[in-house]
Design a protein around this motif. Structure first.
Motif, PDB file in Angstrom:
ATOM      1  N   GLY A  89       6.935  51.826  21.397  1.00  0.00           N
ATOM      2  CA  GLY A  89       6.940  52.472  22.022  1.00  0.00           C
ATOM      3  C   GLY A  89       7.873  53.423  22.249  1.00  0.00           C
ATOM      4  N   ARG A  90       7.408  54.358  23.195  1.00  0.00           N
ATOM      5  CA  ARG A  90       8.090  55.357  23.375  1.00  0.00           C
ATOM      6  C   ARG A  90       8.848  54.252  24.988  1.00  0.00           C
ATOM      7  NH1 ARG A  90       7.070  61.127  26.220  1.00  0.00           N
ATOM      8  NH2 ARG A  90       8.561  61.623  28.273  1.00  0.00           N
ATOM      9  N   ARG A  91       9.708  54.902  25.631  1.00  0.00           N
ATOM     10  CA  ARG A  91      10.200  54.053  26.577  1.00  0.00           C
ATOM     11  C   ARG A  91       9.862  54.505  28.058  1.00  0.00           C
ATOM     12  NH1 ARG A  91      15.126  50.956  27.908  1.00  0.00           N
ATOM     13  NH2 ARG A  91      15.576  51.368  25.775  1.00  0.00           N
ATOM     14  N   GLU A  99       3.878  62.645  32.871  1.00  0.00           N
ATOM     15  CA  GLU A  99       2.947  63.358  31.313  1.00  0.00           C
ATOM     16  C   GLU A  99       1.683  62.572  31.659  1.00  0.00           C
ATOM     17  OE1 GLU A  99       6.919  63.385  28.843  1.00  0.00           O
ATOM     18  OE2 GLU A  99       4.909  63.200  27.857  1.00  0.00           O
ATOM     19  N   LEU A 100       1.972  61.927  31.333  1.00  0.00           N
ATOM     20  CA  LEU A 100       0.393  60.975  31.511  1.00  0.00           C
ATOM     21  C   LEU A 100      -0.192  61.209  32.837  1.00  0.00           C
ATOM     22  CD1 LEU A 100       1.928  57.340  29.879  1.00  0.00           C
ATOM     23  CD2 LEU A 100       0.139  59.591  28.239  1.00  0.00           C
ATOM     24  N   ALA A 101       0.361  61.447  33.664  1.00  0.00           N
ATOM     25  CA  ALA A 101      -0.688  60.981  34.820  1.00  0.00           C
ATOM     26  C   ALA A 101      -1.120  62.615  34.920  1.00  0.00           C
ATOM     27  CB  ALA A 101       0.204  60.959  36.605  1.00  0.00           C
ATOM     28  N   ALA A 102      -1.424  63.690  34.254  1.00  0.00           N
ATOM     29  CA  ALA A 102      -1.421  64.777  34.152  1.00  0.00           C
ATOM     30  C   ALA A 102      -3.069  64.982  33.372  1.00  0.00           C
ATOM     31  CB  ALA A 102      -0.821  65.885  33.264  1.00  0.00           C
ATOM     32  N   VAL A 107      -7.140  55.512  28.016  1.00  0.00           N
ATOM     33  CA  VAL A 107      -7.927  54.563  27.742  1.00  0.00           C
ATOM     34  C   VAL A 107      -6.687  53.832  26.424  1.00  0.00           C
ATOM     35  CG1 VAL A 107      -8.736  52.734  24.734  1.00  0.00           C
ATOM     36  CG2 VAL A 107      -9.498  54.938  25.929  1.00  0.00           C
ATOM     37  N   LEU A 108      -6.759  52.263  27.762  1.00  0.00           N
ATOM     38  CA  LEU A 108      -5.446  51.707  27.548  1.00  0.00           C
ATOM     39  C   LEU A 108      -5.694  50.585  26.523  1.00  0.00           C
ATOM     40  CD1 LEU A 108      -3.949  51.814  31.438  1.00  0.00           C
ATOM     41  CD2 LEU A 108      -3.122  53.234  29.295  1.00  0.00           C
ATOM     42  N   LEU A 109      -4.982  50.450  25.341  1.00  0.00           N
ATOM     43  CA  LEU A 109      -4.704  49.491  24.156  1.00  0.00           C
ATOM     44  C   LEU A 109      -3.620  48.278  24.733  1.00  0.00           C
ATOM     45  CD1 LEU A 109      -6.291  52.369  22.963  1.00  0.00           C
ATOM     46  CD2 LEU A 109      -6.084  50.310  20.958  1.00  0.00           C
ATOM     47  N   CYS A 110      -4.552  47.030  25.104  1.00  0.00           N
ATOM     48  CA  CYS A 110      -3.214  45.895  24.836  1.00  0.00           C
ATOM     49  C   CYS A 110      -3.880  45.044  24.182  1.00  0.00           C
ATOM     50  CB  CYS A 110      -3.715  45.252  26.040  1.00  0.00           C
ATOM     51  SG  CYS A 110      -3.613  46.485  27.848  1.00  0.00           S
ATOM     52  N   ALA A 111      -2.663  44.553  23.127  1.00  0.00           N
ATOM     53  CA  ALA A 111      -2.725  44.038  21.912  1.00  0.00           C
ATOM     54  C   ALA A 111      -2.562  42.191  22.561  1.00  0.00           C
ATOM     55  CB  ALA A 111      -1.981  44.521  20.796  1.00  0.00           C
ATOM     56  N   ARG A 112      -2.513  41.479  21.689  1.00  0.00           N
ATOM     57  CA  ARG A 112      -1.614  40.183  21.722  1.00  0.00           C
ATOM     58  C   ARG A 112      -1.185  39.436  20.283  1.00  0.00           C
ATOM     59  NH1 ARG A 112      -0.996  36.848  26.918  1.00  0.00           N
ATOM     60  NH2 ARG A 112      -1.243  38.700  28.091  1.00  0.00           N
ATOM     61  N   VAL A 125      -4.732  55.379  18.285  1.00  0.00           N
ATOM     62  CA  VAL A 125      -4.134  55.718  19.048  1.00  0.00           C
ATOM     63  C   VAL A 125      -3.385  57.321  19.045  1.00  0.00           C
ATOM     64  CG1 VAL A 125      -1.612  54.785  19.359  1.00  0.00           C
ATOM     65  CG2 VAL A 125      -3.704  53.620  18.743  1.00  0.00           C
ATOM     66  N   ASP A 126      -3.032  57.569  20.081  1.00  0.00           N
ATOM     67  CA  ASP A 126      -2.538  58.744  20.779  1.00  0.00           C
ATOM     68  C   ASP A 126      -0.676  59.051  20.103  1.00  0.00           C
ATOM     69  OD1 ASP A 126      -4.445  60.716  20.281  1.00  0.00           O
ATOM     70  OD2 ASP A 126      -4.890  60.216  22.060  1.00  0.00           O
ATOM     71  N   GLN A 127      -0.233  57.861  20.856  1.00  0.00           N
ATOM     72  CA  GLN A 127       1.345  57.105  21.401  1.00  0.00           C
ATOM     73  C   GLN A 127       1.322  55.993  22.140  1.00  0.00           C
ATOM     74  OE1 GLN A 127       1.601  59.135  25.572  1.00  0.00           O
ATOM     75  NE2 GLN A 127       3.324  59.701  24.771  1.00  0.00           N
ATOM     76  N   GLU A 128       2.760  55.723  21.588  1.00  0.00           N
ATOM     77  CA  GLU A 128       2.703  54.193  21.616  1.00  0.00           C
ATOM     78  C   GLU A 128       3.701  54.215  23.628  1.00  0.00           C
ATOM     79  OE1 GLU A 128       3.379  51.598  18.851  1.00  0.00           O
ATOM     80  OE2 GLU A 128       2.500  52.719  17.674  1.00  0.00           O
ATOM     81  N   VAL A 129       3.653  53.286  23.767  1.00  0.00           N
ATOM     82  CA  VAL A 129       4.277  53.131  24.928  1.00  0.00           C
ATOM     83  C   VAL A 129       4.944  51.762  25.267  1.00  0.00           C
ATOM     84  CG1 VAL A 129       4.291  53.095  27.486  1.00  0.00           C
ATOM     85  CG2 VAL A 129       3.269  54.909  26.172  1.00  0.00           C
TER      86      VAL A 129
END
Ligand code: 21W
Length: 254
Positions: A89-91, A99-102, A107-112, A125-129
């Motif tokens: 994702g973007r660092r 930007e995200l706080a606005a 929804v936060l997707l946490c993968a394993r 997904v809209d954005q990878e971080v």
């Protein structure tokens, strides 16, 4: 702000969400956080969330259907900006945090596992971080890092209003050094100006000290920093000193 977390390890979030700043922000209704177990969105008896990779090779891949079902269900009533925590994702930095706080809802997707079926990113997904270039075992700690940084940007969450204003004023530079009692530690004294009671002089010292700390420890930040007049003067002086090949006082070389 509303945050929904999707993970196979919801228990990792317990104490983090109850403690200190975030616990208080939630109690006061400034921050709403829900943590969902991805397995609750599986359709089989074994609550399976992973499968072997097409094309072979080791490791397991998180299968798309539970993610897609979960994200669709959890955003049906409340549209949200959907973030996949991912090494690709973007660092994350303070600009992205703002930007995200606005956004009213995330929804936060946490993968394993080794990874997640590419079609999850394509469909829900809209954005990878990413939180930085090092390898972790999953997106849960990155999600907590993001939640903590976000919560500090929500008006009213951080009690010391002054410290947030100061943080944003000084954004782009490192903080100045801090001192408190006792006055002498291992033979080292506090810079006398801090004991002078002269607030204008103390403020100037802090500006210059922040500039020096940044130049010594994170010179890369200077390119994007907004400097005060005192800081521009000090930077010019340090650069002049360097060109002349003069070493400053020992305190500058630490
Ligand atoms: C780590 C999943 C590495 C997959 C090259 C080819 C979320 C994370 C994560 C993870 C791989 C973040 C490989 C910083 C992180 C996260 C789990 C790739 C090995 N390398 N920010 N194959 N660092 N990490 N698999 O690890 O989910 S945000």
């Amino acid at each position: 702000m509303h945050v929904t977390v999707l993970t196979i390890f919801p228990e990792l979030f317990g104490p983090f969400l109850e403690t200190s700043l975030i616990g208080r922000a939630r109690e006061r209704g400034l921050l709403e956080i829900e943590v969902w177990n991805l397995r609750d969105f599986t359709a089989d008896r074994h609550r399976t969330v992973d499968d072997e990779p097409y094309g072979g090779g080791g490791g397991m891949v998180m299968t798309a259907p539970p993610w897609i079902r979960a994200v669709r269900e959890l955003t049906a009533a409340r549209p949200a900006w959907r973030v996949l925590l991912s090494p690709q994702g973007r660092r994350l930095d303070e600009a992205l945090v703002r930007e995200l706080a606005a956004r009213p809802a995330l929804v936060l997707l946490c993968a394993r596992y080794e990874g997640i079926d590419e079609r999850v990113a394509e469909c829900v997904v809209d954005q990878e971080v990413s939180i930085g270039d090092y390898v972790l075992s999953g997106g849960e700690l990155p999600a907590m890092v993001l939640i903590e940084a976000l919560s500090r940007q929500i008006p009213g969450v951080v009690q010391l209003a002054e410290s947030v204003v100061r943080d944003s004023f000084r954004a782009g530079l490192l903080d100045h050094p801090h001192f408190t009692r006792p006055p002498v530690v291992e033979g080292r004294e506090v810079p006398p100006v801090l004991l002078s009671g002269n607030h204008a002089e103390i403020e100037r010292w802090r500006e210059v000290a922040a500039l020096r700390a940044t130049r010594a420890k994170r010179p890369d930040l200077l390119a994007g920093a907004e400097l005060t007049a005192a800081q521009r003067r000090e930077l010019a002086r340090l650069e002049q000193e360097e060109r002349a090949g003069v070493a400053g006082p020992a305190s500058d070389r630490r």
